[in-house]
Design a protein around this motif. Sequence first.
Motif, PDB file in Angstrom:
ATOM      1  N   ALA A 137      29.162  45.010  63.035  1.00 39.55           N
ATOM      2  CA  ALA A 137      28.291  43.900  62.647  1.00 39.55           C
ATOM      3  C   ALA A 137      29.094  42.620  62.447  1.00 39.55           C
ATOM      4  N   ILE A 138      30.260  42.743  61.837  1.00 38.12           N
ATOM      5  CA  ILE A 138      31.115  41.564  61.633  1.00 38.12           C
ATOM      6  C   ILE A 138      31.549  40.985  62.981  1.00 38.12           C
ATOM      7  N   LEU A 139      31.894  41.850  63.931  1.00 37.11           N
ATOM      8  CA  LEU A 139      32.283  41.368  65.259  1.00 37.11           C
ATOM      9  C   LEU A 139      31.127  40.618  65.926  1.00 37.11           C
ATOM     10  N   VAL A 140      29.906  41.108  65.735  1.00 37.59           N
ATOM     11  CA  VAL A 140      28.752  40.484  66.392  1.00 37.59           C
ATOM     12  C   VAL A 140      28.404  39.157  65.749  1.00 37.59           C
ATOM     13  N   TRP A 141      28.385  39.102  64.408  1.00 37.26           N
ATOM     14  CA  TRP A 141      27.833  37.936  63.735  1.00 37.26           C
ATOM     15  C   TRP A 141      28.876  37.039  63.062  1.00 37.26           C
ATOM     16  N   ASN A 142      30.154  37.278  63.314  1.00 33.84           N
ATOM     17  CA  ASN A 142      31.167  36.379  62.766  1.00 33.84           C
ATOM     18  C   ASN A 142      31.104  35.020  63.476  1.00 33.84           C
ATOM     19  N   ILE A 143      31.460  33.965  62.745  1.00 35.31           N
ATOM     20  CA  ILE A 143      31.523  32.623  63.329  1.00 35.31           C
ATOM     21  C   ILE A 143      32.937  32.427  63.876  1.00 35.31           C
ATOM     22  N   TYR A 144      33.057  32.358  65.182  1.00 35.97           N
ATOM     23  CA  TYR A 144      34.377  32.242  65.814  1.00 35.97           C
ATOM     24  C   TYR A 144      34.708  30.782  66.115  1.00 35.97           C
ATOM     25  N   ARG A 145      36.007  30.455  66.002  1.00 34.08           N
ATOM     26  CA  ARG A 145      36.477  29.091  66.231  1.00 34.08           C
ATOM     27  C   ARG A 145      37.459  29.017  67.398  1.00 34.08           C
ATOM     28  N   PHE A 146      37.403  29.984  68.298  1.00 25.96           N
ATOM     29  CA  PHE A 146      38.328  29.989  69.425  1.00 25.96           C
ATOM     30  C   PHE A 146      38.085  28.786  70.330  1.00 25.96           C
ATOM     31  N   GLN A 147      39.168  28.198  70.826  1.00 27.82           N
ATOM     32  CA  GLN A 147      39.019  27.119  71.808  1.00 27.82           C
ATOM     33  C   GLN A 147      38.482  27.665  73.120  1.00 27.82           C
ATOM     34  N   ASN A 148      38.909  28.885  73.444  1.00 26.93           N
ATOM     35  CA  ASN A 148      38.412  29.549  74.650  1.00 26.93           C
ATOM     36  C   ASN A 148      37.236  30.446  74.244  1.00 26.93           C
ATOM     37  N   PRO A 149      36.014  30.094  74.639  1.00 24.69           N
ATOM     38  CA  PRO A 149      34.840  30.862  74.197  1.00 24.69           C
ATOM     39  C   PRO A 149      34.796  32.287  74.740  1.00 24.69           C
ATOM     40  N   VAL A 150      35.631  32.596  75.723  1.00 27.75           N
ATOM     41  CA  VAL A 150      35.628  33.946  76.288  1.00 27.75           C
ATOM     42  C   VAL A 150      35.911  34.982  75.208  1.00 27.75           C
ATOM     43  N   TRP A 151      36.853  34.669  74.307  1.00 20.51           N
ATOM     44  CA  TRP A 151      37.201  35.616  73.255  1.00 20.51           C
ATOM     45  C   TRP A 151      36.014  35.907  72.349  1.00 20.51           C
TER      46      TRP A 151
END
Length: 403
Positions: A137-151
Amino acid sequence: MSNFLSLPANELPRRRVVSIDTFRGITILVMIFVNEVAGMRAIPLWMKHMPADADAMTFVDMVFPSFLFIVGMSVPFALQNRLSKGDSAVQIQGHILFRTLGLLTLGLFMVNAETDFNAAATGMSVHVWSLGFIASAILVWNIYRFQNPVWKYVLRGLGVAGLLVLAIVYRGGDGSERMQTHWWGILGLIGWAYLYTSLGYQLVQGKVAGLLVLIAVCIGVFVVSQSSWSANPWLRWTGSQAGNATHTAIALCGTITSLLFFDQKTVQSNQRQFLEVAALAFVLLLVGYLLRPYYAISKIYATPTWGLYSAAASCLLFSLLYALVDVGNNKGWTAFFQPAAANPLLTYIIPSILYAIFGLLDFYPAPESFQSGVLGMVWAAFFAIAIMGFVHLLNRIGIRLQL
């Protein structure tokens, strides 16, 4: 359909309202506290949920409706925020449905972890399964700040895959049962109330009078569900939606409170705002009182009496907070609640993570003497405060959940 997708034109502040965040943070703190106290011995009756048929309520029975009320308060702000980002009406409906689906999914997994889990048939303990579900669930709904959106998409894909695998391997009961909707869980119930409130708010174009009518409709659904009318083939659905109707009515009361205090299209003095919200609370108490001879106070049965009394209390409590924090500009003490208020989902699931770890290790950090009576309540308070602090640390390392 085109009229429905013409979104309300209410004008609310674009900044975060500190008193709303504080109300949310305090509610989450109390929720963690009462959940920890729930399993303890020698606890006063007023610190426990009332039995279903007691025709009574304690402050514990008001915690969940307080959160529903806050969900309703947030709806006008959330929709306005989406509009300001350039989302179309269709995109906003998609966001509402996606958020609802997320809450229902989380609620479904949490309920099945707590109900009839068969470790032997599943192939793992409930603690391992729960930790896997929460990590996914954390992987799905975490807010990511990667410059490359692929990650971001890779990690969310892994989370979705994890949820699917855990759902497939799950077995309950005698080992033949798959995941079931025994009930939707707290998060699922919030999801239904959020969906109906968001759609209802748009349906009546954000007008307070229209929202009051919708509250009356919600009460009517519950009334029909408890009457002989529910046997009518056209009205049988009311039986499954009675609880959701009461929960939605509570959330709609929160929406009205937000509009009375913050809608800038109807600029009024602070005194007029407080009087209107007080009048709303009085009407809710009066209707609840008139309904009580027919529908006893019961959180378990989600009766309208319980819902209206709880919503009235939330109106008054929020008014006090708003007067103290925003009108009185006493904001320094609210900083403690901000991380949890901004990340309610993360805060809510952290205790589940800890309980699963404690179960896996067969170890609980509180000694036996701290699991009952006054010492138990002291421990529960410490536990709740520690969780709030832990959320702050998780935020600092980039873990933030958002549906």
